[in-house]
Design a protein around this motif. Structure first.
Motif, PDB file in Angstrom:
ATOM      1  N   ILE A 143      31.660  22.654  32.559  1.00 19.11           N
ATOM      2  CA  ILE A 143      31.328  24.082  32.538  1.00 19.11           C
ATOM      3  C   ILE A 143      29.817  24.272  32.463  1.00 19.11           C
ATOM      4  N   ARG A 144      29.164  23.485  31.604  1.00 20.18           N
ATOM      5  CA  ARG A 144      27.710  23.584  31.483  1.00 20.18           C
ATOM      6  C   ARG A 144      27.023  23.242  32.799  1.00 20.18           C
ATOM      7  N   LEU A 145      27.488  22.200  33.473  1.00 12.75           N
ATOM      8  CA  LEU A 145      26.879  21.820  34.745  1.00 12.75           C
ATOM      9  C   LEU A 145      27.065  22.909  35.800  1.00 12.75           C
ATOM     10  N   ALA A 146      28.222  23.568  35.755  1.00 11.30           N
ATOM     11  CA  ALA A 146      28.510  24.616  36.733  1.00 11.30           C
ATOM     12  C   ALA A 146      27.812  25.938  36.398  1.00 11.30           C
ATOM     13  N   HIS A 147      27.316  26.070  35.175  1.00  6.49           N
ATOM     14  CA  HIS A 147      26.675  27.316  34.741  1.00  6.49           C
ATOM     15  C   HIS A 147      25.338  26.981  34.070  1.00  6.49           C
ATOM     16  N   PRO A 148      24.354  26.553  34.853  1.00  5.15           N
ATOM     17  CA  PRO A 148      23.068  26.135  34.271  1.00  5.15           C
ATOM     18  C   PRO A 148      22.348  27.253  33.535  1.00  5.15           C
ATOM     19  N   GLY A 149      22.735  28.492  33.791  1.00  6.20           N
ATOM     20  CA  GLY A 149      22.109  29.599  33.085  1.00  6.20           C
ATOM     21  C   GLY A 149      22.310  29.555  31.578  1.00  6.20           C
ATOM     22  N   ILE A 150      23.341  28.844  31.107  1.00 10.67           N
ATOM     23  CA  ILE A 150      23.550  28.743  29.656  1.00 10.67           C
ATOM     24  C   ILE A 150      22.340  28.091  28.999  1.00 10.67           C
ATOM     25  N   GLY A 151      21.815  27.076  29.628  1.00  8.27           N
ATOM     26  CA  GLY A 151      20.673  26.383  29.043  1.00  8.27           C
ATOM     27  C   GLY A 151      19.341  27.049  29.313  1.00  8.27           C
ATOM     28  N   ALA A 172      24.172  36.360  34.757  1.00  4.12           N
ATOM     29  CA  ALA A 172      23.602  35.740  35.945  1.00  4.12           C
ATOM     30  C   ALA A 172      23.617  36.753  37.081  1.00  4.12           C
ATOM     31  N   ALA A 173      23.039  36.381  38.206  1.00  3.37           N
ATOM     32  CA  ALA A 173      22.951  37.311  39.329  1.00  3.37           C
ATOM     33  C   ALA A 173      24.327  37.704  39.855  1.00  3.37           C
ATOM     34  N   ASP A 174      25.288  36.771  39.782  1.00  2.59           N
ATOM     35  CA  ASP A 174      26.599  37.042  40.385  1.00  2.59           C
ATOM     36  C   ASP A 174      27.751  37.080  39.392  1.00  2.59           C
ATOM     37  N   HIS A 175      27.464  36.950  38.091  1.00  4.50           N
ATOM     38  CA  HIS A 175      28.561  37.009  37.118  1.00  4.50           C
ATOM     39  C   HIS A 175      28.021  37.254  35.711  1.00  4.50           C
ATOM     40  N   ASP A 176      28.925  37.654  34.821  1.00  4.27           N
ATOM     41  CA  ASP A 176      28.669  37.721  33.384  1.00  4.27           C
ATOM     42  C   ASP A 176      29.562  36.699  32.707  1.00  4.27           C
ATOM     43  N   LEU A 177      28.976  35.871  31.865  1.00  4.70           N
ATOM     44  CA  LEU A 177      29.722  34.856  31.121  1.00  4.70           C
ATOM     45  C   LEU A 177      29.778  35.257  29.652  1.00  4.70           C
ATOM     46  N   ALA A 196      30.180  47.680  31.439  1.00  2.00           N
ATOM     47  CA  ALA A 196      30.949  48.078  32.620  1.00  2.00           C
ATOM     48  C   ALA A 196      31.152  46.956  33.616  1.00  2.00           C
ATOM     49  N   SER A 197      30.285  45.920  33.580  1.00  4.75           N
ATOM     50  CA  SER A 197      30.419  44.821  34.544  1.00  4.75           C
ATOM     51  C   SER A 197      31.572  43.885  34.188  1.00  4.75           C
ATOM     52  N   CYS A 198      32.112  44.014  32.992  1.00  9.33           N
ATOM     53  CA  CYS A 198      33.225  43.151  32.553  1.00  9.33           C
ATOM     54  C   CYS A 198      34.506  43.987  32.488  1.00  9.33           C
ATOM     55  N   ARG A 199      35.057  44.280  33.637  1.00  9.04           N
ATOM     56  CA  ARG A 199      36.249  45.122  33.695  1.00  9.04           C
ATOM     57  C   ARG A 199      37.477  44.294  34.043  1.00  9.04           C
ATOM     58  N   GLY A 200      38.600  44.623  33.390  1.00  3.63           N
ATOM     59  CA  GLY A 200      39.840  43.917  33.667  1.00  3.63           C
ATOM     60  C   GLY A 200      39.856  42.538  33.051  1.00  3.63           C
ATOM     61  N   GLU A 201      40.643  41.643  33.646  1.00  2.00           N
ATOM     62  CA  GLU A 201      40.782  40.290  33.101  1.00  2.00           C
ATOM     63  C   GLU A 201      39.712  39.374  33.667  1.00  2.00           C
ATOM     64  N   ASP A 225      39.403  29.693  16.729  1.00  2.00           N
ATOM     65  CA  ASP A 225      39.689  29.726  18.167  1.00  2.00           C
ATOM     66  C   ASP A 225      38.421  30.082  18.936  1.00  2.00           C
ATOM     67  N   PHE A 226      38.439  29.774  20.237  1.00  2.00           N
ATOM     68  CA  PHE A 226      37.299  30.102  21.088  1.00  2.00           C
ATOM     69  C   PHE A 226      37.791  30.416  22.493  1.00  2.00           C
ATOM     70  N   ARG A 227      37.026  31.253  23.183  1.00  2.76           N
ATOM     71  CA  ARG A 227      37.367  31.683  24.540  1.00  2.76           C
ATOM     72  C   ARG A 227      36.117  31.655  25.415  1.00  2.76           C
ATOM     73  N   TRP A 228      36.282  31.166  26.630  1.00  2.00           N
ATOM     74  CA  TRP A 228      35.213  31.204  27.639  1.00  2.00           C
ATOM     75  C   TRP A 228      35.763  31.944  28.853  1.00  2.00           C
ATOM     76  N   SER A 229      35.154  33.061  29.218  1.00  2.00           N
ATOM     77  CA  SER A 229      35.583  33.812  30.395  1.00  2.00           C
ATOM     78  C   SER A 229      34.354  34.353  31.129  1.00  2.00           C
ATOM     79  N   LYS A 230      34.534  34.576  32.437  1.00  5.77           N
ATOM     80  CA  LYS A 230      33.443  35.196  33.188  1.00  5.77           C
ATOM     81  C   LYS A 230      33.990  36.244  34.137  1.00  5.77           C
ATOM     82  N   TRP A 231      33.143  37.220  34.397  1.00  8.09           N
ATOM     83  CA  TRP A 231      33.488  38.326  35.292  1.00  8.09           C
ATOM     84  C   TRP A 231      32.518  38.312  36.474  1.00  8.09           C
ATOM     85  N   PRO A 232      33.019  38.071  37.695  1.00 12.00           N
ATOM     86  CA  PRO A 232      32.135  38.135  38.870  1.00 12.00           C
ATOM     87  C   PRO A 232      31.598  39.553  39.056  1.00 12.00           C
ATOM     88  N   ARG A 233      30.409  39.640  39.609  1.00 12.81           N
ATOM     89  CA  ARG A 233      29.818  40.957  39.896  1.00 12.81           C
ATOM     90  C   ARG A 233      30.049  41.317  41.360  1.00 12.81           C
TER      91      ARG A 233
END
Length: 233
Positions: A143-151, A172-177, A196-201, A225-233
């Motif tokens: 997940i970290r490698l696929a989402h370098p914006g975390i670092g 990020a430019a194309d999603h919210d994590l 508003a960018s995080c709508r629905g599931e 517990d922990f959850r990781w989700s992202k919403w495409p923009r």
């Protein structure tokens, strides 16, 4: 990376509280400033240990792991200083943990024994188990490698989270994590405005899905517990 979890940068009260909670046995402390193996501190492979790894990979900067922590190795407290955590890597449950075919008496460091020894904790068995700690750490690394914006990007805490919850957002430019952790032994009710960018599931990266009503999240997060989700923009 040093062999101990160095806590000397904490303020005095936080340092004392952390050492009391995670290093009650003086033998688990080292050089007056740190603690030893993560699994032993957190009671072995269970919800708290997995939560700790998830939180490590969710924070800005580079996650660093001492070898063996990714499978939940323990330490040998009969050894002095840093030698306590320099036991042979536990690759298999076989002879010398698969580390060496030499007679045990010839090993320069003793193997960990007991509940954290290679018979119970080894890489071979964990690779074969999709639900193992090792496979969780591998997924977190992916997940970290696929989402370098975390670092690299600014980490924004979600301010209306309960005191026991760490809720983080990376834009990020194309999603919210969004990454949420409940550090409490009790369920935590969530009432969060994700925007508003995080709508629905959201798209699930790890854990159960998160779903919002026009960006407003209401849910109960179980203990540790922990959850990781992202919403495409």
């Amino acid at each position: 990376m040093p062999d101990e979890a160095n806590l000397e940068r904490l303020d005095p009260d936080a340092f004392r509280d952390t050492m009391d909670a995670l290093g009650a046995d003086d033998a688990m402390r080292i050089f007056g400033r740190g603690l030893r193996r993560l699994a032993a501190m957190l009671g072995g492979d269970g919800p708290r240990l997995r939560l700790a790894f998830s939180l490590l990979f969710a924070m800005p900067g580079a996650p660093l792991i001492c070898y063996g922590d990714e499978i939940g190795m323990g330490e040998d407290l009969s050894q002095k200083g840093r030698n306590a955590v320099r036991s042979p890597m536990q690759w298999t449950k076989g002879r010398n943990g698969g580390f060496s075919t030499a007679p045990k008496a010839q090993l320069t460091q003793a193997l960990v024994t007991g509940d954290f020894g290679p018979g119970a904790v080894n890489a071979e068995a964990q690779w074969a188990d999709d639900g193992s700690l090792l496979n969780l750490v591998a997924r977190l690394a992916a997940i970290r490698l696929a989402h370098p914006g975390i670092g690299r990007r600014e980490c924004r805490p979600i301010g209306d989270a309960p005191d026991s919850v760490i809720a983080l957002r990376y834009a990020a430019a194309d999603h919210d994590l969004v990454v949420i952790h409940n550090l409490s032994a009790k369920p935590a009710p969530l009432d969060l405005d994700l925007g508003a960018s995080c709508r629905g599931e959201g798209s699930v990266l790890l854990g159960d899905p998160l779903s919002t009503d026009d960006g407003h999240l209401k849910a109960t997060l179980p203990a540790y517990d922990f959850r990781w989700s992202k919403w495409p923009r």
